[in-house]
Write a protein that holds these residues in place. Structure first.
Motif, mmCIF file in Angstrom:
data_model
loop_
_atom_site.group_PDB
_atom_site.id
_atom_site.type_symbol
_atom_site.label_atom_id
_atom_site.label_comp_id
_atom_site.label_asym_id
_atom_site.label_seq_id
_atom_site.Cartn_x
_atom_site.Cartn_y
_atom_site.Cartn_z
ATOM 1 N N TYR A 178 0.809 -1.220 0.000
ATOM 2 C CA TYR A 178 0.000 0.000 0.000
ATOM 3 C C TYR A 178 0.842 1.270 0.000
ATOM 4 N N ALA A 179 2.071 1.197 0.446
ATOM 5 C CA ALA A 179 2.939 2.376 0.362
ATOM 6 C C ALA A 179 3.167 2.773 -1.096
ATOM 7 N N GLU A 180 3.340 1.772 -1.970
ATOM 8 C CA GLU A 180 3.524 2.080 -3.390
ATOM 9 C C GLU A 180 2.228 2.598 -4.016
ATOM 10 N N LEU A 181 1.082 2.103 -3.578
ATOM 11 C CA LEU A 181 -0.190 2.633 -4.072
ATOM 12 C C LEU A 181 -0.367 4.091 -3.654
ATOM 13 N N ILE A 182 0.013 4.407 -2.423
ATOM 14 C CA ILE A 182 -0.036 5.794 -1.966
ATOM 15 C C ILE A 182 0.865 6.666 -2.825
ATOM 16 N N LYS A 183 2.060 6.164 -3.121
ATOM 17 C CA LYS A 183 2.999 6.898 -3.979
ATOM 18 C C LYS A 183 2.345 7.236 -5.314
ATOM 19 N N GLU A 184 1.695 6.248 -5.921
ATOM 20 C CA GLU A 184 1.076 6.484 -7.223
ATOM 21 C C GLU A 184 -0.044 7.499 -7.118
ATOM 22 N N GLY A 185 -0.809 7.443 -6.025
ATOM 23 C CA GLY A 185 -1.835 8.454 -5.817
ATOM 24 C C GLY A 185 -1.246 9.849 -5.666
ATOM 25 N N LEU A 186 -0.149 9.957 -4.943
ATOM 26 C CA LEU A 186 0.469 11.270 -4.705
ATOM 27 C C LEU A 186 1.022 11.887 -5.980
ATOM 28 N N ILE A 187 1.528 11.074 -6.884
ATOM 29 C CA ILE A 187 2.125 11.661 -8.085
ATOM 30 C C ILE A 187 1.117 11.884 -9.205
ATOM 31 N N ALA A 188 -0.050 11.191 -9.151
ATOM 32 C CA ALA A 188 -0.913 11.265 -10.331
ATOM 33 C C ALA A 188 -2.412 11.203 -10.081
ATOM 34 N N ASP A 189 -2.887 10.887 -8.876
ATOM 35 C CA ASP A 189 -4.318 10.643 -8.707
ATOM 36 C C ASP A 189 -4.728 10.940 -7.264
ATOM 37 N N GLU A 190 -5.174 12.153 -7.024
ATOM 38 C CA GLU A 190 -5.566 12.537 -5.659
ATOM 39 C C GLU A 190 -6.751 11.715 -5.170
ATOM 40 N N GLU A 191 -7.644 11.321 -6.078
ATOM 41 C CA GLU A 191 -8.799 10.516 -5.675
ATOM 42 C C GLU A 191 -8.345 9.175 -5.109
ATOM 43 N N LEU A 192 -7.356 8.551 -5.754
ATOM 44 C CA LEU A 192 -6.807 7.293 -5.233
ATOM 45 C C LEU A 192 -6.163 7.530 -3.872
ATOM 46 N N PHE A 193 -5.395 8.588 -3.758
ATOM 47 C CA PHE A 193 -4.735 8.900 -2.489
ATOM 48 C C PHE A 193 -5.751 9.061 -1.360
ATOM 49 N N GLN A 194 -6.813 9.835 -1.613
ATOM 50 C CA GLN A 194 -7.822 10.065 -0.584
ATOM 51 C C GLN A 194 -8.601 8.786 -0.273
ATOM 52 N N SER A 195 -8.839 7.966 -1.277
ATOM 53 C CA SER A 195 -9.535 6.697 -1.061
ATOM 54 C C SER A 195 -8.731 5.794 -0.132
ATOM 55 N N ILE A 196 -7.418 5.763 -0.328
ATOM 56 C CA ILE A 196 -6.574 4.933 0.537
ATOM 57 C C ILE A 196 -6.566 5.478 1.955
ATOM 58 N N LEU A 197 -6.479 6.795 2.094
ATOM 59 C CA LEU A 197 -6.455 7.390 3.436
ATOM 60 C C LEU A 197 -7.755 7.137 4.203
ATOM 61 N N SER A 198 -8.818 6.863 3.478
ATOM 62 C CA SER A 198 -10.093 6.569 4.148
ATOM 63 C C SER A 198 -10.289 5.068 4.384
ATOM 64 N N SER A 199 -9.259 4.291 4.049
ATOM 65 C CA SER A 199 -9.346 2.833 4.193
ATOM 66 C C SER A 199 -8.585 2.362 5.419
ATOM 67 N N ASP A 200 -9.026 1.249 5.971
ATOM 68 C CA ASP A 200 -8.345 0.574 7.069
ATOM 69 C C ASP A 200 -7.772 -0.731 6.523
ATOM 70 N N LEU A 201 -6.455 -0.896 6.590
ATOM 71 C CA LEU A 201 -5.836 -2.076 5.997
ATOM 72 C C LEU A 201 -6.248 -3.371 6.684
ATOM 73 N N MET A 202 -6.788 -3.274 7.891
ATOM 74 C CA MET A 202 -7.229 -4.474 8.596
ATOM 75 C C MET A 202 -8.593 -4.949 8.118
ATOM 76 N N SER A 203 -9.312 -4.099 7.382
ATOM 77 C CA SER A 203 -10.668 -4.477 6.974
ATOM 78 C C SER A 203 -10.947 -4.100 5.520
ATOM 79 N N LEU A 204 -9.964 -4.293 4.658
ATOM 80 C CA LEU A 204 -10.151 -4.013 3.237
ATOM 81 C C LEU A 204 -11.136 -4.999 2.618
ATOM 82 N N SER A 205 -12.034 -4.500 1.791
ATOM 83 C CA SER A 205 -12.908 -5.391 1.037
ATOM 84 C C SER A 205 -12.199 -5.804 -0.255
ATOM 85 N N GLN A 206 -12.668 -6.867 -0.864
ATOM 86 C CA GLN A 206 -12.097 -7.306 -2.141
ATOM 87 C C GLN A 206 -12.250 -6.219 -3.203
ATOM 88 N N ASP A 207 -13.388 -5.538 -3.179
ATOM 89 C CA ASP A 207 -13.616 -4.469 -4.160
ATOM 90 C C ASP A 207 -12.641 -3.319 -3.953
#
Length: 357
Positions: A178-207
């Motif tokens: 998820y650190a690399e996913l955050i990186k990709e959000g920071l360089i190119a996709d704020e929506e992805l970045f914000q979506s990850i920040l609103s997620s809990d890695l202990m309870s991620l859904s498959q979707d």
């Protein structure tokens, strides 16, 4: 199943993302091969090697199992795999399958790139982290003086990403990816970045997981197509890696996962960006998210001068000057040269800030 196509200088290849892909592997191979060598690590082998092997059809199929962990990206194992490939009789019409995470993909890909001056290989990622490393054709091994310093640009013939294999990942590997996913959000996709920040890695859904990975791969794919050999914008994908790689090297490969080190590196990049450009970035929200998801942020016995020396082995370094990826805003990365004096000051202040926080 999702499909993306990457156009590289050598050839076009597909990225296929879906469930139970490992059971369809034989129908997804780009052609018939004389010999197939599956390279994996001991942990992945226990879970998925037999399923992959039972669904392959070739006259000669062999396996090579390496120890799990960053330490395996070494000259010794690189040579050992070449010896095994020669012993098994691989020729120029043979295939290497890299079944595993980023370590397996980098090592097996570099073996494929150099065996008989290059044979086909396929990436079969089994970690979240490998969504990044399996796309783009950067293959490498480590040197004792730095990470990924010995390698090549050599694209795979396909990337087969079976999302089901992520269900058995330990929490440390979920954090790492998820650190690399955050990186990709920071360089190119704020929506992805914000979506990850609103997620809990202990309870991620498959979707959630599928959507985050698909978004990350699309970002990586677009950048790789535009700059395959890292002459310009592909360098932005190294956000957080200048310090992150230095931490991995100075602490010893495997003490932190790659993504755990990159998480700290992303915070540092934000800290330096705020200082250089007098701006406000989401440093605090990212810090809280990393902390809440149990990323190791408090590091002891780090020597600033040693870190700077290691940062100068970074592949972006020019004329012994550190070139660092910074942000003018989320989605607006830049390359900035940082002097040793300024880097020393930034590191001291940042490490102090981490301890105080």
């Amino acid at each position: 199943m999702d499909e993306l196509i990457i156009n590289s200088e050598l050839h076009q290849y597909k990225i296929m993302i879906g469930n139970r892909i490992r059971y369809d592997i034989n129908t997804l191979l780009p052609k018939t091969y004389s010999t197939i060598l599956v390279i994996t690590d001991d942990k992945v082998a226990e879970k998925y090697l037999s399923e992959v092997m039972s669904n392959l059809q070739a006259e000669n199929i062999f396996t090579s199992i390496i120890p799990a962990g960053e330490q395996s990206k070494s000259f010794a194992l690189f040579e050992k795999l070449h010896t095994e490939a020669l012993t098994y009789g691989l020729d120029r019409e043979s295939l290497i399958i890299a079944l595993g995470g980023g370590v397996v993909g980098d090592l097996a890909g570099f073996v494929a790139a150099t065996y008989m001056r290059g044979i086909d290989y396929i990436q079969m990622p089994t970690t979240i982290l490998a969504h990044d490393s399996s796309v783009g054709g950067k293959v490498a091994i480590n040197h004792q003086l730095g990470k990924n310093l010995i390698g090549s640009f050599y694209p795979p013939k396909a990337v087969l990403y079976d999302i089901d294999t992520l269900s058995t990942l330990p929490r440390s590997q979920v954090r790492s990816g998820y650190a690399e996913l955050i990186k990709e959000g920071l360089i190119a996709d704020e929506e992805l970045f914000q979506s990850i920040l609103s997620s809990d890695l202990m309870s991620l859904s498959q979707d959630q997981l599928h959507n985050h990975i698909r978004s990350g791969i699309k970002i990586k794919a677009a950048i790789v197509e535009a700059d395959e050999k890292e002459k310009g914008m592909r360098k932005y994908l190294n956000l957080g890696h200048t310090l992150g790689h230095a931490l991995e090297t100075t602490l010893g490969y495997g003490v932190l996962t790659h993504g755990e080190a990159i998480g700290i590196g992303l915070l540092f990049s934000m800290y330096v960006s705020e200082s250089v450009y007098t701006i406000k970035l989401p440093y605090e929200p990212l810090y809280r998210w990393l902390l809440n998801n149990n990323y190791p942020l408090f590091l002891e016995q780090l020597h600033v001068n040693d870190l700077i020396t290691l940062m100068k082995t970074d592949k972006k370094t020019l004329n012994h000057h550190i070139q660092m990826v910074l942000l003018k805003n989320v989605g607006e990365p830049v390359i900035k040269e940082i002097s040793d004096e300024d880097m020393s000051s930034y590191l001291k202040q940042f490490l102090r800030k981490l301890v105080i926080a």
